[in-house]
Scaffold this active site. Structure first.
Site, PDB file in Angstrom:
ATOM      1  N   LYS A  19      37.670  20.271  45.769  1.00  0.00           N
ATOM      2  CA  LYS A  19      38.332  21.095  44.747  1.00  0.00           C
ATOM      3  C   LYS A  19      39.831  21.207  45.028  1.00  0.00           C
ATOM      4  O   LYS A  19      40.665  21.099  44.117  1.00  0.00           O
ATOM      5  CB  LYS A  19      37.690  22.488  44.717  1.00  0.00           C
ATOM      6  N   SER A  66      37.176  28.884  44.563  1.00  0.00           N
ATOM      7  CA  SER A  66      37.826  27.676  45.082  1.00  0.00           C
ATOM      8  C   SER A  66      38.369  28.055  46.452  1.00  0.00           C
ATOM      9  O   SER A  66      39.494  28.523  46.585  1.00  0.00           O
ATOM     10  CB  SER A  66      38.966  27.229  44.164  1.00  0.00           C
ATOM     11  N   LYS A  97      47.530  28.473  45.703  1.00  0.00           N
ATOM     12  CA  LYS A  97      46.532  28.622  46.782  1.00  0.00           C
ATOM     13  C   LYS A  97      45.789  27.305  47.015  1.00  0.00           C
ATOM     14  O   LYS A  97      45.609  26.850  48.149  1.00  0.00           O
ATOM     15  CB  LYS A  97      45.589  29.768  46.411  1.00  0.00           C
TER      16      LYS A  97
HETATM   17  P1  NDP Z   1      40.897  36.077  38.264  1.00  0.00           P
HETATM   18  O1  NDP Z   1      42.135  36.486  38.952  1.00  0.00           O
HETATM   19  O2  NDP Z   1      40.861  36.041  36.760  1.00  0.00           O
HETATM   20  O3  NDP Z   1      39.654  37.024  38.698  1.00  0.00           O
HETATM   21  C1  NDP Z   1      39.428  37.288  40.025  1.00  0.00           C
HETATM   22  C2  NDP Z   1      38.165  38.119  40.188  1.00  0.00           C
HETATM   23  O4  NDP Z   1      38.005  38.435  41.558  1.00  0.00           O
HETATM   24  C3  NDP Z   1      38.187  39.450  39.436  1.00  0.00           C
HETATM   25  O5  NDP Z   1      36.870  39.798  39.095  1.00  0.00           O
HETATM   26  C4  NDP Z   1      38.748  40.394  40.501  1.00  0.00           C
HETATM   27  O6  NDP Z   1      38.349  41.740  40.310  1.00  0.00           O
HETATM   28  C5  NDP Z   1      38.089  39.857  41.725  1.00  0.00           C
HETATM   29  N1  NDP Z   1      38.823  40.130  42.961  1.00  0.00           N
HETATM   30  C6  NDP Z   1      40.095  39.784  43.259  1.00  0.00           C
HETATM   31  N2  NDP Z   1      40.392  40.143  44.524  1.00  0.00           N
HETATM   32  C7  NDP Z   1      39.288  40.755  45.017  1.00  0.00           C
HETATM   33  C8  NDP Z   1      38.961  41.343  46.256  1.00  0.00           C
HETATM   34  N3  NDP Z   1      39.863  41.389  47.266  1.00  0.00           N
HETATM   35  N4  NDP Z   1      37.739  41.879  46.419  1.00  0.00           N
HETATM   36  C9  NDP Z   1      36.838  41.842  45.418  1.00  0.00           C
HETATM   37  N5  NDP Z   1      37.074  41.291  44.203  1.00  0.00           N
HETATM   38  C10 NDP Z   1      38.287  40.738  44.019  1.00  0.00           C
HETATM   39  O7  NDP Z   1      40.502  34.673  38.861  1.00  0.00           O
HETATM   40  P2  NDP Z   1      39.680  33.479  38.174  1.00  0.00           P
HETATM   41  O8  NDP Z   1      38.415  34.012  37.605  1.00  0.00           O
HETATM   42  O9  NDP Z   1      40.587  32.679  37.308  1.00  0.00           O
HETATM   43  O10 NDP Z   1      39.384  32.575  39.461  1.00  0.00           O
HETATM   44  C11 NDP Z   1      38.327  32.851  40.362  1.00  0.00           C
HETATM   45  C12 NDP Z   1      38.165  31.615  41.251  1.00  0.00           C
HETATM   46  O11 NDP Z   1      37.822  30.488  40.431  1.00  0.00           O
HETATM   47  C13 NDP Z   1      39.456  31.237  42.007  1.00  0.00           C
HETATM   48  O12 NDP Z   1      39.154  30.757  43.281  1.00  0.00           O
HETATM   49  C14 NDP Z   1      40.043  30.117  41.126  1.00  0.00           C
HETATM   50  O13 NDP Z   1      40.888  29.259  41.875  1.00  0.00           O
HETATM   51  C15 NDP Z   1      38.780  29.448  40.621  1.00  0.00           C
HETATM   52  N6  NDP Z   1      38.920  28.720  39.372  1.00  0.00           N
HETATM   53  C16 NDP Z   1      39.504  29.272  38.261  1.00  0.00           C
HETATM   54  C17 NDP Z   1      39.642  28.539  37.090  1.00  0.00           C
HETATM   55  C18 NDP Z   1      40.274  29.084  35.850  1.00  0.00           C
HETATM   56  O14 NDP Z   1      40.479  28.306  34.892  1.00  0.00           O
HETATM   57  N7  NDP Z   1      40.580  30.388  35.772  1.00  0.00           N
HETATM   58  C19 NDP Z   1      39.180  27.133  37.025  1.00  0.00           C
HETATM   59  C20 NDP Z   1      38.491  26.686  38.205  1.00  0.00           C
HETATM   60  C21 NDP Z   1      38.398  27.436  39.335  1.00  0.00           C
HETATM   61  P3  NDP Z   1      39.186  42.765  39.413  1.00  0.00           P
HETATM   62  O15 NDP Z   1      38.561  42.712  38.056  1.00  0.00           O
HETATM   63  O16 NDP Z   1      38.988  44.053  40.097  1.00  0.00           O
HETATM   64  O17 NDP Z   1      40.633  42.319  39.426  1.00  0.00           O
END
Ligand code: NDP
Length: 297
Positions: free
Chosen positions: A172, A97, A241
Site C-alpha cells: 500500500k 494503511s 504518511k
Molecule cells: P479520516 O481522517 O477520514 O478518518 C479517520 C478515522 O479514524 C475517524 O473515524 C477518526 O475518528 C479515527 N481516528 C483518528 N485518530 C484516532 C485515534 N487516535 N484513536 C481512535 N480513532 C481515531 O481517514 P480515512 O477514513 O480517509 O482513512 C483511514 C485509513 O484509510 C488511513 O490509513 C488512510 O490512509 C486509508 N485510506 C484512505 C482512503 C481515502 O480515500 N480516504 C483510501 C485508501 C486508504 P473521529 O471521527 O473521532 O475523528
C-alpha cells in the site's frame, strides 16, 4: 457468517462499514467521536459500542480503519482496550494503511492472546468503498485470510495475499508513493507545457493516450485540477504518511531510493504548508505556488 465489529468510521471506514451493516453480521461499531457512531448505528441498524472492548467482545472479526498503525496500537490496552474484548480465536483485520513495524508488534501482542492479525489496507478511494469494489492487500497467514475472506468480500472486489505480516502495508505504501510521484510530476509537466503555450487540457488529451499517462493524468487532473474542484476525499496528511512509510521501508531494506526519499520530503513540506485537512490533490496548489503558475482549463 461470523459476527463483525468495525472501528473507525472515517471517510473510507464509514462506506466500508455500510456494506457490512447491510449483511446479517450483527455489526457493532465504535468511533472515537461517539456521535458519528451513534448516527451510523441509527441510520444503518448497527449496534453502537461505547468502547473498543465493548465493540470487540463476542466478535469473530474485528475491523479497524484509523489514520496510522499507532492509533490501533494505542487502543489495545486498558479496561476499555481491544485486548480486553478480543476473544481467543478471533481475528483483528486492520484496514489502516499502516506501517509494517507497528503491524508486526500488534500481531505479536495479539498472538499472545490467541488472536489472529492481518494487515489489510485498501485502495480504490471513497468511490471504491461506496461501490464495495475496493482492492484489499493482505499481509499475514494465508489460512487466516481464507477464514475472513467472506467478510472482506462484502466491501472488496480484489483481495490479494501479498506475504507475511506487514506485506500489505508495504505494498500500500509503495502504491501510494507512486500516486504521489505521479501527482507531483504531472503538475510539473503541465505547468511547463502551459508556460510553453500548450493548454493543459490539450496536453492531457495527448498524454492520456500516450506512455506518460497515469491515474493522476487520466482522472485526477481532468476531474479535480482543471475544474479547480479539489474535492476532499483523501487527506494530504494521509498520503504524506504513506510516502513516509514507503521511504522508511526502502531505508530498512537498504534499497537506494532517492525518488522515494525526495517525494517524502516534498509531501511533508506540502502538508506543513496546506494543513491537516487539505485533500491529497491539493498538493498541486503547493507546486503551483512554487512556480507562480496556476494550471487552468
Ligand atoms: P479520516 O481522517 O477520514 O478518518 C479517520 C478515522 O479514524 C475517524 O473515524 C477518526 O475518528 C479515527 N481516528 C483518528 N485518530 C484516532 C485515534 N487516535 N484513536 C481512535 N480513532 C481515531 O481517514 P480515512 O477514513 O480517509 O482513512 C483511514 C485509513 O484509510 C488511513 O490509513 C488512510 O490512509 C486509508 N485510506 C484512505 C482512503 C481515502 O480515500 N480516504 C483510501 C485508501 C486508504 P473521529 O471521527 O473521532 O475523528
Amino acid at each position: 457468517m461470523p459476527t463483525v465489529a468495525f472501528l473507525g468510521l472515517g471517510a473510507i471506514g464509514a462506506p466500508m462499514a455500510r456494506h457490512l451493516a447491510a449483511q446479517p453480521l450483527g455489526l457493532r461499531v465504535w468511533n472515537r467521536t461517539s456521535s458519528r457512531a451513534a448516527a451510523f448505528a441509527a441510520a444503518h441498524g448497527a449496534v453502537h459500542a461505547m468502547t473498543p472492548a465493548d465493540a470487540a467482545r463476542g466478535a469473530d472479526v474485528v475491523i479497524t480503519c484509523f489514520p496510522v498503525s499507532g492509533d490501533v496500537e494505542s487502543l489495545l490496552d486498558g479496561p476499555d482496550g481491544l485486548l480486553t474484548g478480543l476473544g481467543a480465536g478471533s481475528v483483528l483485520v486492520d484496514c489502516t494503511s499502516g506501517d509494517p513495524a507497528t503491524s508486526t508488534r500488534i500481531a505479536a501482542r495479539l498472538a499472545a492472546q490467541q488472536v489472529g492479525f492481518l494487515d489489510c489496507p485498501v485502495s480504490g478511494g471513497v468511490v471504491g468503498a461506496e461501490a464495495g469494489t475496493l482492492t484489499i492487500m493482505v499481509g499475514g497467514d494465508a489460512a487466516l485470510l481464507e477464514r475472513v475472506r467472506p467478510v472482506l468480500e462484502v466491501f472488496g472486489k480484489k483481495i490479494v495475499h501479498c506475504g507475511a505480516i506487514g506485506a500489505g502495508d508495504a505494498v500500500k505504501a509503495v502504491n501510494n508513493a507512486l500516486l504521489a510521484l505521479h501527482l507531483w510530476s504531472t503538475a510539473e509537466g503541465l505547468m511547463t507545457l502551459q508556460r510553453a503555450g500548450v493548454a493543459p487540457a490539450v496536453a492531457l488529451d495527448v498524454i492520456n493516450t500516450s506512455s506518460g499517462r497515469s491515474n493522476a493524468s487520466m482522472n485526477l487532473f481532468p476531474e479535480r485540477v482543471l475544474t479547480r474542484a479539489f474535492p476532499r476525499t483523501f487527506r494530504l496528511a494521509l498520503l504524506d504518511k504513506d510516502v513516509g512509510i514507503a521511504a522508511q521501508v526502502a531505508r530498512e531494506q537498504r534499497v537506494p531510493a532517492p525518488l522515494l526519499q525526495l517525494t517524502a520530503e516534498f509531501f511533508t513540506a506540502a502538508r506543513s504548508a496546506l494543513g491537516e485537512e487539505a485533500d491529497h490533490v491539493e498538493v498541486v496548489r503547493f507546486i503551483e505556488q512554487l512556480a507562480g503558475t496556476e494550471i487552468s482549463a
